[in-house]
Write a protein that holds these residues in place. Structure first.
Motif, PDB file in Angstrom:
ATOM      1  N   ALA A  55       0.834  -1.206   0.000  1.00  0.00           N
ATOM      2  CA  ALA A  55       0.000   0.000   0.000  1.00  0.00           C
ATOM      3  C   ALA A  55       0.865   1.251   0.000  1.00  0.00           C
ATOM      4  N   GLN A  56       1.934   1.230   0.778  1.00  0.00           N
ATOM      5  CA  GLN A  56       2.855   2.368   0.817  1.00  0.00           C
ATOM      6  C   GLN A  56       3.472   2.603  -0.558  1.00  0.00           C
ATOM      7  N   ALA A  57       3.858   1.549  -1.236  1.00  0.00           N
ATOM      8  CA  ALA A  57       4.444   1.670  -2.573  1.00  0.00           C
ATOM      9  C   ALA A  57       3.438   2.276  -3.548  1.00  0.00           C
ATOM     10  N   ARG A  58       2.180   1.878  -3.420  1.00  0.00           N
ATOM     11  CA  ARG A  58       1.146   2.443  -4.305  1.00  0.00           C
ATOM     12  C   ARG A  58       0.945   3.926  -4.026  1.00  0.00           C
ATOM     13  N   ILE A  59       0.971   4.306  -2.738  1.00  0.00           N
ATOM     14  CA  ILE A  59       0.827   5.722  -2.373  1.00  0.00           C
ATOM     15  C   ILE A  59       1.976   6.529  -2.954  1.00  0.00           C
TER      16      ILE A  59
END
Length: 78
Positions: A55-59
């Motif tokens: 999720a952090q990578a997508r953000i």
């Protein structure tokens, strides 16, 4: 039969992990069951961490700067 951890959503894995922690904290779980729960909990913890990292990578991938340009500024968790 337990659901394979890799097929659980983040929310389902977290809920199961919370249940395991409560059972372990109760002090009423026989030793072998506690060991089995701890092992399952550790796998669930890793699954949740992996999902949060994804999720952090997508953000980071969708950040937009003031001019409307996409940037890849690292996400700083507070």
């Amino acid at each position: 039969m337990e659901t394979p951890v890799e097929s659980l959503t983040f929310e389902a894995a977290l809920k199961e992990l919370e249940t395991i922690v409560a059972r372990l904290e109760s002090g009423e779980t026989p030793l072998q069951d506690a060991i089995d729960l701890y092992e399952r909990g550790n796998v669930l913890r890793a699954r949740c961490a992996d999902r949060l990292d994804a999720a952090q990578a997508r953000i980071e991938a969708i950040r937009i700067d003031a001019e409307g340009r996409a940037t890849t500024t690292p996400f700083a968790a507070a």
